[in-house]
Motif scaffolding. Structure first.
Motif, PDB file in Angstrom:
ATOM      1  N   ILE A  15      22.084 -26.842 -50.560  1.00  0.00           N
ATOM      2  CA  ILE A  15      22.463 -25.562 -49.950  1.00  0.00           C
ATOM      3  C   ILE A  15      21.251 -24.647 -49.833  1.00  0.00           C
ATOM      4  O   ILE A  15      20.996 -24.052 -48.785  1.00  0.00           O
ATOM      5  CB  ILE A  15      23.582 -24.886 -50.778  1.00  0.00           C
ATOM      6  CG1 ILE A  15      24.867 -25.709 -50.697  1.00  0.00           C
ATOM      7  CG2 ILE A  15      23.824 -23.456 -50.298  1.00  0.00           C
ATOM      8  CD1 ILE A  15      25.940 -25.283 -51.690  1.00  0.00           C
ATOM      9  N   LEU A  16      20.484 -24.536 -50.919  1.00  0.00           N
ATOM     10  CA  LEU A  16      19.302 -23.671 -50.917  1.00  0.00           C
ATOM     11  C   LEU A  16      18.242 -24.166 -49.939  1.00  0.00           C
ATOM     12  O   LEU A  16      17.589 -23.373 -49.260  1.00  0.00           O
ATOM     13  CB  LEU A  16      18.728 -23.574 -52.333  1.00  0.00           C
ATOM     14  CG  LEU A  16      19.604 -22.826 -53.339  1.00  0.00           C
ATOM     15  CD1 LEU A  16      19.096 -23.067 -54.760  1.00  0.00           C
ATOM     16  CD2 LEU A  16      19.643 -21.350 -53.021  1.00  0.00           C
ATOM     17  N   SER A  17      18.078 -25.484 -49.865  1.00  0.00           N
ATOM     18  CA  SER A  17      17.113 -26.069 -48.937  1.00  0.00           C
ATOM     19  C   SER A  17      17.499 -25.762 -47.491  1.00  0.00           C
ATOM     20  O   SER A  17      16.658 -25.361 -46.681  1.00  0.00           O
ATOM     21  CB  SER A  17      17.050 -27.583 -49.158  1.00  0.00           C
ATOM     22  OG  SER A  17      16.236 -28.193 -48.199  1.00  0.00           O
ATOM     23  N   ASP A  18      18.768 -25.937 -47.169  1.00  0.00           N
ATOM     24  CA  ASP A  18      19.237 -25.641 -45.811  1.00  0.00           C
ATOM     25  C   ASP A  18      19.043 -24.171 -45.469  1.00  0.00           C
ATOM     26  O   ASP A  18      18.612 -23.834 -44.365  1.00  0.00           O
ATOM     27  CB  ASP A  18      20.709 -26.027 -45.654  1.00  0.00           C
ATOM     28  CG  ASP A  18      20.938 -27.527 -45.670  1.00  0.00           C
ATOM     29  OD1 ASP A  18      19.960 -28.288 -45.499  1.00  0.00           O
ATOM     30  OD2 ASP A  18      22.103 -27.946 -45.869  1.00  0.00           O
ATOM     31  N   LEU A  23      15.924 -19.869 -42.604  1.00  0.00           N
ATOM     32  CA  LEU A  23      15.152 -18.630 -42.683  1.00  0.00           C
ATOM     33  C   LEU A  23      13.695 -18.827 -42.272  1.00  0.00           C
ATOM     34  O   LEU A  23      12.903 -17.890 -42.306  1.00  0.00           O
ATOM     35  CB  LEU A  23      15.224 -18.052 -44.097  1.00  0.00           C
ATOM     36  CG  LEU A  23      16.607 -17.561 -44.540  1.00  0.00           C
ATOM     37  CD1 LEU A  23      16.586 -17.186 -46.018  1.00  0.00           C
ATOM     38  CD2 LEU A  23      17.042 -16.370 -43.701  1.00  0.00           C
ATOM     39  N   GLY A  24      13.329 -20.052 -41.905  1.00  0.00           N
ATOM     40  CA  GLY A  24      11.975 -20.323 -41.436  1.00  0.00           C
ATOM     41  C   GLY A  24      11.009 -20.779 -42.507  1.00  0.00           C
ATOM     42  O   GLY A  24       9.803 -20.848 -42.262  1.00  0.00           O
TER      43      GLY A  24
END
Length: 65
Positions: A15-18, A23-24
């Motif tokens: 989730i954090l990676s996606d 966010l670039g």
């Protein structure tokens, strides 16, 4: 450039990676050994005093322990 290391479970990491990608941000996955190397390297940098000691002094201190 700044970096942020977040250690979480597999689902949260996904989730954090996606989110970071949306966010670039650039995402890099590292394993526990690589994380340990980074932390150890940081500890070494913080402990550096800039002083030099002789080989004899090092051996003397090692033998006293």
């Amino acid at each position: 450039m700044n970096a942020l290391i977040i250690k979480a479970d597999k689902k949260s990491n996904k989730i954090l990676s996606d989110l970071a990608k949306k966010l670039g941000g650039n995402v890099m996955s590292i394993n526990d050994d690589q994380l340990e190397d980074l932390v150890f390297g940081k500890m070494i940098e913080e402990a550096k005093s800039g002083e030099t000691v002789s080989k004899e002094e090092v051996i003397k201190r090692l033998q006293s322990k």
